[in-house]
Design an enzyme around this catalytic site. Structure first.
Site, PDB file in Angstrom:
ATOM      1  N   ASN A  36      14.499   2.905  -2.456  1.00 64.10           N
ATOM      2  CA  ASN A  36      13.467   3.907  -2.789  1.00 64.10           C
ATOM      3  C   ASN A  36      13.743   5.227  -2.086  1.00 64.10           C
ATOM      4  OD1 ASN A  36      11.170   2.942  -4.624  1.00 64.10           O
ATOM      5  ND2 ASN A  36      11.556   1.174  -3.316  1.00 64.10           N
TER       6      ASN A  36
ATOM      7  N   ILE B 266       2.490  -2.786   9.305  1.00 66.21           N
ATOM      8  CA  ILE B 266       1.161  -2.283   8.950  1.00 66.21           C
ATOM      9  C   ILE B 266       0.693  -1.303  10.019  1.00 66.21           C
ATOM     10  CG2 ILE B 266      -1.260  -2.949   8.645  1.00 66.21           C
ATOM     11  CD1 ILE B 266      -0.256  -5.447   7.205  1.00 66.21           C
ATOM     12  N   LEU B 267       0.231  -0.140   9.567  1.00 68.71           N
ATOM     13  CA  LEU B 267      -0.200   0.918  10.491  1.00 68.71           C
ATOM     14  C   LEU B 267      -1.692   0.770  10.786  1.00 68.71           C
ATOM     15  CD1 LEU B 267       1.795   3.751   8.720  1.00 68.71           C
ATOM     16  CD2 LEU B 267       2.298   2.817  10.992  1.00 68.71           C
TER      17      LEU B 267
ATOM     18  N   ASN C  15       2.349   5.141  -0.174  1.00 70.53           N
ATOM     19  CA  ASN C  15       3.143   3.913  -0.111  1.00 70.53           C
ATOM     20  C   ASN C  15       3.505   3.477  -1.516  1.00 70.53           C
ATOM     21  OD1 ASN C  15       4.188   1.426   1.100  1.00 70.53           O
ATOM     22  ND2 ASN C  15       2.394   0.406   0.234  1.00 70.53           N
TER      23      ASN C  15
ATOM     24  N   HIS D 253       4.187   0.089  -3.633  1.00 64.41           N
ATOM     25  CA  HIS D 253       3.981  -1.359  -3.564  1.00 64.41           C
ATOM     26  C   HIS D 253       4.484  -1.994  -4.866  1.00 64.41           C
ATOM     27  CE1 HIS D 253       2.285  -5.119  -2.226  1.00 64.41           C
ATOM     28  NE2 HIS D 253       1.850  -5.284  -3.463  1.00 64.41           N
TER      29      HIS D 253
ATOM     30  N   GLU E  41      -6.844   2.417   6.163  1.00 64.08           N
ATOM     31  CA  GLU E  41      -6.825   1.321   7.140  1.00 64.08           C
ATOM     32  C   GLU E  41      -6.770  -0.063   6.485  1.00 64.08           C
ATOM     33  OE1 GLU E  41      -9.259   3.314   6.420  1.00 64.08           O
ATOM     34  OE2 GLU E  41     -11.036   2.099   6.036  1.00 64.08           O
TER      35      GLU E  41
ATOM     36  N   ASP F 127      -2.778  -1.896   1.546  1.00 66.79           N
ATOM     37  CA  ASP F 127      -2.686  -1.686   0.091  1.00 66.79           C
ATOM     38  C   ASP F 127      -4.043  -1.346  -0.533  1.00 66.79           C
ATOM     39  OD1 ASP F 127       0.084  -2.234   0.118  1.00 66.79           O
ATOM     40  OD2 ASP F 127      -0.306  -4.381  -0.005  1.00 66.79           O
TER      41      ASP F 127
ATOM     42  N   ALA G   3      10.200   0.912 -12.644  1.00 63.88           N
ATOM     43  CA  ALA G   3       8.937   1.469 -12.152  1.00 63.88           C
ATOM     44  C   ALA G   3       9.093   2.229 -10.832  1.00 63.88           C
ATOM     45  CB  ALA G   3       7.890   0.361 -12.009  1.00 63.88           C
ATOM     46  N   GLU G   4       9.459   1.529  -9.754  1.00 63.77           N
ATOM     47  CA  GLU G   4       9.409   2.147  -8.417  1.00 63.77           C
ATOM     48  C   GLU G   4      10.210   3.441  -8.314  1.00 63.77           C
ATOM     49  OE1 GLU G   4       9.800  -0.476  -4.987  1.00 63.77           O
ATOM     50  OE2 GLU G   4       9.556  -2.199  -6.290  1.00 63.77           O
TER      51      GLU G   4
HETATM   52  C1  GAR Z   1      10.432  -2.259  -2.481  1.00 66.53           C
HETATM   53  O1  GAR Z   1      10.356  -3.153  -3.557  1.00 66.53           O
HETATM   54  C2  GAR Z   1       9.049  -1.809  -2.067  1.00 66.53           C
HETATM   55  O2  GAR Z   1       8.195  -1.615  -3.139  1.00 66.53           O
HETATM   56  C3  GAR Z   1       8.603  -2.960  -1.212  1.00 66.53           C
HETATM   57  O3  GAR Z   1       9.765  -3.343  -0.498  1.00 66.53           O
HETATM   58  C4  GAR Z   1      10.935  -2.996  -1.233  1.00 66.53           C
HETATM   59  C5  GAR Z   1      11.814  -2.116  -0.368  1.00 66.53           C
HETATM   60  O4  GAR Z   1      13.055  -1.864  -0.967  1.00 66.53           O
HETATM   61  N1  GAR Z   1       7.519  -2.604  -0.368  1.00 66.53           N
HETATM   62  C6  GAR Z   1       6.551  -3.446  -0.012  1.00 66.53           C
HETATM   63  O5  GAR Z   1       6.522  -4.603  -0.335  1.00 66.53           O
HETATM   64  C7  GAR Z   1       5.464  -2.827   0.857  1.00 66.53           C
HETATM   65  N2  GAR Z   1       4.316  -3.705   0.918  1.00 66.53           N
HETATM   66  P1  GAR Z   1      13.948  -0.637  -0.543  1.00 66.53           P
HETATM   67  O6  GAR Z   1      14.142  -0.693   0.966  1.00 66.53           O
HETATM   68  O7  GAR Z   1      15.244  -0.873  -1.271  1.00 66.53           O
HETATM   69  O8  GAR Z   1      13.267   0.618  -0.990  1.00 66.53           O
END
Ligand code: GAR
Length: 202
Positions: free
Chosen positions: A16, A95-96, A110, A112, A150, A153, A182-183
């Protein structure tokens, strides 16, 4: 107009982060600039990606700093020193606390890997999210970009994109499809949108 200064927090592979770097290079992100990458894991490949792109990177260790408070303080100091406007959690697996999230209200986003409110909250991260989606037998999943507060997600949703689950999917195959379809698309778009709002207000 001043560009928003962006910090990206990572823990792992950093695909990402790479999507954000690519979006910056192609001009999709033009209202902000990634000036800092912080990892809580020394061996995260995301740190190498930052280095290759010529972006300053830091490793901040919770183990060495011992407490969550000291860990978060070290991150805050790094952010303050560089005048960061926008914090992007891109695969940041820690988690912050409210002390941190309240300090940056509507300034932390973030990504997710599910359609929130499905498969989210404590314990739902990385591959576990896709394992849970397959175990439930959902036919559609996807990704969500949201503001961070806080509640894990639980912050306001900024963008979502649906992705089809296919017969025979493994968690790994589904994870890759959700990233590709998507991401890596909605995260850069959302970052540009929020950066534009910040830079207009700057
Ligand atoms: C991604 O799929 C992201 O959406 C997820 O971890 C992966 C990181 O991949 N994040 C979470 O699960 C946060 N709760 P990347 O390091 O290749 O971007």
């Amino acid at each position: 107009m001043l560009k928003a200064k962006i910090a990206v927090l990572v823990s792992g592979g950093g695909t990402n982060l790479q999507a954000l770097i690519d979006a910056q290079n192609s001009g999709i992100i033009h209202s902000g600039e990634i000036v800092l990458v912080i990892s809580n894991h020394a061996d995260a490949y995301a740190l190498t990606r930052a280095e290759k792109a010529g972006i300053e990177s830091l490793y901040i260790s919770k183990k060495e700093l011992k407490t969550q408070e000291a860990f978060e303080s070290a991150i805050m100091t790094a952010l303050e020193e560089r005048g960061i406007d926008l914090i992007v959690l891109a695969g940041f697996m820690s988690i912050l606390s409210e002390r941190f999230t309240a300090r940056y209200d509507h300034r932390i986003i973030n990504i997710h890997p599910s359609l929130i409110p499905s498969f989210c909250g404590q314990g739902f991260y990385g591959l576990h999210v896709h394992e849970a989606a397959l175990a439930k037998g959902v036919k559609v999943t996807g990704a969500t970009v949201h503001f961070v507060n806080e509640i894990p997600d639980g912050g306001e949703i900024i963008a979502q994109k649906a992705v089809e689950v296919q017969d025979g999917d493994t968690p790994e195959v589904l994870q890759r499809r959700v990233m590709e379809q998507a991401e890596w698309i909605i995260l850069p778009q959302a970052v540009e949108r929020i950066a534009e709002q910040i830079s207009n207000a700057n």
